[in-house]
Design a protein around this motif. Structure first.
Motif, PDB file in Angstrom:
ATOM      1  N   THR A  61       4.375   9.631  -3.005  1.00 60.84           N
ATOM      2  CA  THR A  61       4.539   8.186  -3.254  1.00 60.84           C
ATOM      3  C   THR A  61       5.701   7.950  -4.211  1.00 60.84           C
ATOM      4  N   GLN A  62       5.757   8.759  -5.268  1.00 57.53           N
ATOM      5  CA  GLN A  62       6.829   8.577  -6.257  1.00 57.53           C
ATOM      6  C   GLN A  62       8.208   8.778  -5.621  1.00 57.53           C
ATOM      7  N   ALA A  63       8.297   9.730  -4.694  1.00 57.97           N
ATOM      8  CA  ALA A  63       9.584   9.970  -4.014  1.00 57.97           C
ATOM      9  C   ALA A  63       9.958   8.750  -3.165  1.00 57.97           C
ATOM     10  N   HIS A  64       8.956   8.146  -2.535  1.00 56.44           N
ATOM     11  CA  HIS A  64       9.244   6.967  -1.713  1.00 56.44           C
ATOM     12  C   HIS A  64       9.707   5.802  -2.590  1.00 56.44           C
ATOM     13  N   VAL A  65       9.041   5.645  -3.721  1.00 58.85           N
ATOM     14  CA  VAL A  65       9.425   4.561  -4.639  1.00 58.85           C
ATOM     15  C   VAL A  65      10.863   4.785  -5.101  1.00 58.85           C
ATOM     16  N   HIS A  66      11.155   6.031  -5.460  1.00 64.64           N
ATOM     17  CA  HIS A  66      12.494   6.376  -5.937  1.00 64.64           C
ATOM     18  C   HIS A  66      13.545   6.033  -4.866  1.00 64.64           C
ATOM     19  N   ALA A  67      13.246   6.403  -3.637  1.00 63.38           N
ATOM     20  CA  ALA A  67      14.201   6.157  -2.541  1.00 63.38           C
ATOM     21  C   ALA A  67      14.429   4.657  -2.358  1.00 63.38           C
ATOM     22  N   LEU A  68      13.360   3.887  -2.480  1.00 58.80           N
ATOM     23  CA  LEU A  68      13.482   2.439  -2.277  1.00 58.80           C
ATOM     24  C   LEU A  68      14.290   1.798  -3.403  1.00 58.80           C
ATOM     25  N   VAL A  69      14.019   2.233  -4.642  1.00 59.38           N
ATOM     26  CA  VAL A  69      14.762   1.690  -5.782  1.00 59.38           C
ATOM     27  C   VAL A  69      16.250   2.003  -5.632  1.00 59.38           C
ATOM     28  N   GLU A  70      16.541   3.238  -5.207  1.00 56.15           N
ATOM     29  CA  GLU A  70      17.941   3.647  -4.981  1.00 56.15           C
ATOM     30  C   GLU A  70      18.645   2.722  -4.008  1.00 56.15           C
ATOM     31  N   ARG A  71      17.868   2.198  -3.045  1.00 52.10           N
ATOM     32  CA  ARG A  71      18.468   1.337  -2.014  1.00 52.10           C
ATOM     33  C   ARG A  71      18.498  -0.136  -2.426  1.00 52.10           C
ATOM     34  N   SER A  91       0.846  -1.203   0.000  1.00 45.40           N
ATOM     35  CA  SER A  91       0.000   0.000   0.000  1.00 45.40           C
ATOM     36  C   SER A  91       0.884   1.259   0.000  1.00 45.40           C
ATOM     37  N   ALA A  92       0.271   2.419  -0.255  1.00 41.03           N
ATOM     38  CA  ALA A  92       1.013   3.697  -0.233  1.00 41.03           C
ATOM     39  C   ALA A  92       1.614   3.907   1.153  1.00 41.03           C
ATOM     40  N   ASN A  93       0.843   3.557   2.178  1.00 42.53           N
ATOM     41  CA  ASN A  93       1.322   3.693   3.553  1.00 42.53           C
ATOM     42  C   ASN A  93       2.562   2.821   3.780  1.00 42.53           C
ATOM     43  N   CYS A  94       2.505   1.608   3.271  1.00 40.85           N
ATOM     44  CA  CYS A  94       3.633   0.681   3.434  1.00 40.85           C
ATOM     45  C   CYS A  94       4.879   1.245   2.756  1.00 40.85           C
ATOM     46  N   LEU A  95       4.720   1.767   1.513  1.00 38.67           N
ATOM     47  CA  LEU A  95       5.869   2.337   0.792  1.00 38.67           C
ATOM     48  C   LEU A  95       6.500   3.463   1.594  1.00 38.67           C
ATOM     49  N   ALA A  96       5.650   4.320   2.144  1.00 40.56           N
ATOM     50  CA  ALA A  96       6.150   5.478   2.897  1.00 40.56           C
ATOM     51  C   ALA A  96       6.926   5.002   4.128  1.00 40.56           C
ATOM     52  N   ARG A  97       6.383   4.009   4.791  1.00 39.18           N
ATOM     53  CA  ARG A  97       7.021   3.526   6.018  1.00 39.18           C
ATOM     54  C   ARG A  97       8.353   2.833   5.711  1.00 39.18           C
ATOM     55  N   LEU A  98       8.387   2.103   4.609  1.00 40.99           N
ATOM     56  CA  LEU A  98       9.642   1.452   4.218  1.00 40.99           C
ATOM     57  C   LEU A  98      10.685   2.503   3.831  1.00 40.99           C
ATOM     58  N   ALA A  99      10.223   3.524   3.083  1.00 42.47           N
ATOM     59  CA  ALA A  99      11.155   4.566   2.645  1.00 42.47           C
ATOM     60  C   ALA A  99      11.751   5.297   3.841  1.00 42.47           C
ATOM     61  N   MET A 100      10.945   5.447   4.896  1.00 41.09           N
ATOM     62  CA  MET A 100      11.414   6.130   6.118  1.00 41.09           C
ATOM     63  C   MET A 100      12.327   5.225   6.951  1.00 41.09           C
TER      64      MET A 100
END
Ligand code: C5P
Length: 414
Positions: free
Chosen positions: A134-144, A91-100
């Motif tokens: 959301t896109q920023a969180h996805v970007h951060a996760l892909v970077e990692r 979910s969007a919430n999950c992405l945000a929490r993972l990115a953080m």
């Protein structure tokens, strides 16, 4: 490629697409993977844990602080257990929490604690997906290094049309199958011999040994995972062999030799794991010897040595043999390495209730001047480590395939 024995930790979060995760579990289990489902509290609003439990045949984990389950397998052990962590739907919430990098529930904690590859398949309303946050969180996760499966485009449960749908379970299954696989042995044909042989005394009796074929089948799977084409030539074994290998069932050492030689011309790697019977009755009878008959001496002769026969060939594949020993593992393995003219010898300790079947074991991988110890671990894990070891020995460079094809044309000195 195979999912057999892969340990998949599947996170399910709060999205209407959670129902598709049920089908994904079914497909993974059907392919032989072990699946541990972890649900976020919101996911339980969409699908009941019992559905996942029935499909995965394992209790679903939901809470970070559940003393009972933590005692059985702590969240850190669970993070180590996984060969891959997959979150579908995320979910969007999950992405945000993972990115953080939050770790305030079981799933996010596992994602921080694991060293396994992490794949997330986002699913949400199109506007939420396209939102810059959301896109920023996805970007951060892909970077990692997190692998993000792009959402499919189409009509959504909320009525909107656009990107945000969870891709089909079949597609997700294929992504997981290809995950983190180093297909360094692509283009290689490997023959694995496995299991015991049986040498007939008469139509009812034979000489054999306790080999179950588990290690040979695990090796075939590990080679397939690395992209090799595998022929598994096996005696009577206790488990079904890998469906992705080209399987040839034999009974005696002579048959195993014949089938191996037939295929050895276009093979670049032979892993001789079979516990071939060392002797066979000189004159097996067509009629059953009667019990009442006077006890007689059974005359035996040596069976043909498959590995040594290939070791004598001018042009031969890379040869890996096994030595089941009760003592002096390294010395005995090295003596066999020289005697049979092979490239690697893998020694394993056997003894009463040790070395055969399911139990964890250790291996000593011996070449002309070094020894590497692997384990103790399960045969599946050891098989993967051994295949990595073989791959690295074949060529430290990436062009393993070129090396192997060149090796095939030359004579190895030992
Ligand atoms: O000499 P020993 O039987 O201990 O050698 C074991 C190795 O040789 C294993 O890799 C086994 O598969 C192989 N072998 C063979 N043919 C035989 C006996 C052993 O290929 N007849």
């Amino acid at each position: 490629m195979t999912l057999r024995y892969r340990k998949i930790l599947l996170g399910v979060t709060g999205s209407i697409a959670a129902y598709k995760a049920c089908e994904l579990v079914r497909l993974l289990v059907q392919d032989g993977a072990e699946v541990q489902v972890v649900m976020s509290p919101a996911a339980e609003q969409f699908v009941g844990a019992m559905t996942f439990e029935a499909l995965s045949r394992k209790p679903v984990r939901t809470a970070l602080f559940d003393r009972e389950v933590e005692m059985a397998m702590s969240h850190i052990e669970l993070a180590r257990w996984a060969d891959a962590v997959v979150i579908a739907p995320a979910s969007a919430n999950c992405l945000a929490r993972l990115a953080m990098g939050l770790a305030d529930d079981l799933l996010t904690t596992l994602c921080l604690a694991t060293r396994a590859p992490v794949v997330i398949a986002p699913a949400m309303n199109t506007a939420m997906w396209e939102n810059p946050a959301t896109q920023a969180h996805v970007h951060a996760l892909v970077e990692r290094g997190v692998q993000v499966v792009s959402p499919a485009v189409g009509e959504q449960a909320c009525g909107e049309t656009g990107p945000g749908r969870l891709p089909d379970p079949e597609y997700l299954r294929a992504v997981i199958e290809d995950l983190g696989t180093d297909r360094a042995l692509q283009g290689i044909h490997a023959i694995v011999t496995a299991g015991p042989t049986r040498e007939p005394i008469d139509p009812a009796r034979f000489i054999s040994n306790f080999s179950t074929g588990r290690m040979g089948c695990a090796l075939a799977d590990a080679l397939l995972e690395r992209g090799a084409r595998v022929t598994l030539i096996h005696g009577p074994i206790d488990i079904p062999p890998s469906s992705d290998a080209d399987c040839v069932a034999v009974t005696t050492a002579a048959e195993m030799l014949e089938e191996t030689l037939k295929r050895s011309e276009d093979c670049q790697l032979l892993v001789a794991n079979a516990a071939v019977a060392d002797w066979r009755p000189c004159a097996p009878t067509d009629r059953k010897t009667k019990k009442a008959q006077e006890v007689r001496t059974l005359e035996l002769e040596p069976t043909p040595d498959i590995l040594a026969t290939l070791g004598q060939q001018a042009s031969r594949p890379y040869l890996v043999g096994f030595a089941a020993e009760t003592e002096d593992l390294e010395e005995n393995a090295r003596a066999k390495l020289r005697a049979k003219n092979v490239d690697l010898m893998v020694a394993n300790r056997i003894g009463p209730n040790h070395g055969f079947g399911d139990a964890e074991t250790t291996l000593e991988v011996v070449d002309a001047d070094s020894v590497t110890r692997l384990g103790p671990d399960s045969k599946n894990t050891l098989a993967r480590q051994l295949v990595d070891h073989i791959t690295a020995r074949l060529s430290p460079a990436s062009s393993v395939v070129d090396f192997l094809h060149a090796a095939r044309r030359t004579t190895h000195s030992g």
